[in-house]
Design a protein around this motif. Sequence first.
Motif, mmCIF file in Angstrom:
data_model
loop_
_atom_site.group_PDB
_atom_site.id
_atom_site.type_symbol
_atom_site.label_atom_id
_atom_site.label_comp_id
_atom_site.label_asym_id
_atom_site.label_seq_id
_atom_site.Cartn_x
_atom_site.Cartn_y
_atom_site.Cartn_z
ATOM 1 N N ILE A 116 0.836 -1.210 0.000
ATOM 2 C CA ILE A 116 0.000 0.000 0.000
ATOM 3 C C ILE A 116 0.866 1.255 0.000
ATOM 4 N N PHE A 117 1.828 1.305 0.903
ATOM 5 C CA PHE A 117 2.645 2.511 1.024
ATOM 6 C C PHE A 117 3.659 2.628 -0.110
ATOM 7 N N LEU A 118 4.082 1.509 -0.691
ATOM 8 C CA LEU A 118 4.948 1.590 -1.861
ATOM 9 C C LEU A 118 4.191 2.165 -3.056
ATOM 10 N N ARG A 119 2.915 1.854 -3.177
ATOM 11 C CA ARG A 119 2.119 2.454 -4.251
ATOM 12 C C ARG A 119 2.014 3.967 -4.072
ATOM 13 N N CYS A 120 1.932 4.403 -2.839
ATOM 14 C CA CYS A 120 1.922 5.848 -2.577
ATOM 15 C C CYS A 120 3.234 6.483 -3.027
#
Length: 335
Positions: A116-120
């Motif tokens: 999730i945070f890598l997509r951000c």
Amino acid sequence: MALNFNHTNSKNINDLGNICGIDFSQDAIFLPAMYGIFFIVGTPLNVLALAGLYRLVKTEKVVAVYVMNLLLADLIQLFTLPMWMDYYKNGHYWRYGPGACQFMGYSFYISVYVAIFLRCIIALERHLAIARPWMFQGLSKLKVAGWLTLGVWVLIAVPPSAALNKLFPVHENYTLCIEKYPSEGNFITYKLITLLLSFIVPLTFILVLHIKTLRSLMAVSALPPEEKKRIKDFLTLLVVAFIIVLGPYHFIGCVKYVGLLLHSDACAWEKVVFVPYQLGRGLLSLNSLLDPVLYMFLRNDFRSAVGVYVPCLQWVTWGLSQPRASVAVECSTAD
């Protein structure tokens, strides 16, 4: 007809954690089938993408660091799927011991939230490359990307590991794995907080960046309309994939746990939301198929490799090429 799970004592044992009497045969077919498809198709796709990324990291392409970590998170999740398939196929009967249950649950959810945070970060990197090229040049260093991704892994993995027994409690006296019916008060509070923070906040962040990036893209006069459309399609796919993969689980999860706080009969509510919640859980692993597709938009060399080794996916990659008229975009993705 009720499924025969070949565990004569499993029902009685599971009843210790299944006071509500949930019928576990409801997800004994569709959930293992979903996981099987994701594992068989997603594993080679992610491995192929990682093979291409290895060369790109050596040429100091920052975006490769982020995508590689995203695919690594996907692979961690994929490698847990065979054991979950066995678990759900056999009526939520975990036969590998409580320690393995704890580790598999921890690994699965850490991989989800790291992704999730890598997509951000990828959305931010795309925004800077198009809308803030001067800032992007200053941050496009492998060392910066390496520390940033390491920070994500530490931030997501360390706190749960410190409270592993609280978040993923070991139950020696029954064979359910990381689930209990009905859910209890502290766990409900924890799930609501994590569901909101891990979906609403990142989605808002990605949507805001998406809108700003598209506005900046439209202002770039050097790009022809068809190339602007290709970039727009990639950014839109990033948002749509985020919503499709994470939306059902987080939305149904919020409905489930808010309902448990408000509903007078917790067991009746658990039975109502059981199948939708399990379906949302299954869709979390859809990212293993969609993330390599995102990479196809970014890399010409990967699209060529897919055309050679996976001909059935040529239609996905045909016609997608990285715009060359914008220095800001090229500096992050060019060979």
